[in-house]
Design an enzyme around this catalytic site. Structure first.
Site, PDB file in Angstrom:
ATOM      1  N   GLU A   1       0.886  -1.084   0.049  1.00 47.65           N
ATOM      2  CA  GLU A   1       0.162  -0.013  -0.068  1.00 47.65           C
ATOM      3  C   GLU A   1       0.868   1.171   0.036  1.00 47.65           C
ATOM      4  O   GLU A   1       0.479   2.421   0.370  1.00 47.65           O
ATOM      5  CB  GLU A   1      -1.016   0.041   1.348  1.00 47.65           C
ATOM      6  CG  GLU A   1      -2.009  -1.115   0.948  1.00 47.65           C
ATOM      7  CD  GLU A   1      -3.090  -1.150   1.883  1.00 47.65           C
ATOM      8  OE1 GLU A   1      -4.089  -1.411   1.434  1.00 47.65           O
ATOM      9  OE2 GLU A   1      -2.828  -1.214   3.336  1.00 47.65           O
TER      10      GLU A   1
ATOM     11  N   TYR B   1     -12.330  16.223  21.607  1.00 42.58           N
ATOM     12  CA  TYR B   1     -11.331  15.448  21.226  1.00 42.58           C
ATOM     13  C   TYR B   1     -11.080  14.900  19.681  1.00 42.58           C
ATOM     14  O   TYR B   1     -10.141  14.980  18.873  1.00 42.58           O
ATOM     15  CB  TYR B   1     -10.798  14.451  22.138  1.00 42.58           C
ATOM     16  CG  TYR B   1     -10.703  15.209  23.414  1.00 42.58           C
ATOM     17  CD1 TYR B   1      -9.512  16.230  23.746  1.00 42.58           C
ATOM     18  CD2 TYR B   1     -11.684  15.042  24.214  1.00 42.58           C
ATOM     19  CE1 TYR B   1      -9.443  16.684  24.883  1.00 42.58           C
ATOM     20  CE2 TYR B   1     -11.502  15.608  25.556  1.00 42.58           C
ATOM     21  CZ  TYR B   1     -10.415  16.614  25.916  1.00 42.58           C
ATOM     22  OH  TYR B   1     -10.452  16.987  27.147  1.00 42.58           O
TER      23      TYR B   1
END
Length: 190
Positions: free
Chosen positions: A58, A104
């Site tokens: 990849e 967050y």
């Protein structure tokens, strides 16, 4: 990441762009749990192996992340449980795969590009990243998560935050979750 259970077997990979323009990456078929320094792939942007084992299949999408994001120095790709589960749901759209409910998620991840399913290692994934270069986090349908950041720590933190947020999303689907308002999200993005 291995000790935290975000990767299993030889799933997932990561890379770092070095100052000289070459890259370090986890090699193909490697486990984060048994990786040793001598195994790390060292290669050029042209794919020339400079040292270590053969790079991940990849690598093309890692290179696309660097080419389309000049400030990026690290890429993390995980097949973590909850991110992959979320990536396998129908109806995902670019932006936010769910309405954020923690500050967050907005601060560490924020907007997410949805990449259509491709066979792992397909060169088309790299083109998909170029086409959605406004994002630095991607959900690969039925595959996993990619985070791109200015450092390996930042890319890892974004991946961890995404995984934990996806876990909370999954566990809380039947609960009356208070999501962040658009004003709260805008304030976090300032």
């Amino acid at each position: 990441m291995y000790q935290q259970g975000y990767v299993a077997g030889s799933a997932g990979n990561l890379s770092v762009l070095l100052d000289d323009g070459s890259l370090l990456a986890t090699p193909t078929g490697s486990s984060f749990g048994s990786l040793v320094e001598a195994d790390i792939s060292h290669f050029t942007r042209d794919g020339l192996l400079l040292g270590g084992k053969a790079t991940t299949k990849e690598a093309a999408f890692h290179l696309a992340c660097y080419a389309s994001h000049p400030n990026v120095r690290a890429v993390v790709h995980l097949h973590s449980t909850y991110a992959t589960l979320l990536a396998s749901t129908t109806g995902l759209q670019d932006g936010q795969p769910f309405v954020p409910f923690t500050p967050y998620f907005v601060m560490k991840v924020n907007k997410v590009g949805i990449l259509e399913y491709r066979k792992p290692g397909s060169p088309l994934i790299a083109q998909d990243i170029f086409d959605k270069s406004q994002y630095s986090t991607y959900l690969m349908q039925n595959h996993g998560l990619i985070t791109c950041a200015a450092s390996l720590f930042e890319a890892q933190y974004a991946a961890e935050e995404f995984e934990e947020s996806a876990k909370l999303w999954y566990l809380g689907r039947a609960l009356p979750i208070r999501t962040l308002t658009q004003e709260e999200i805008r304030e976090l993005n300032r």
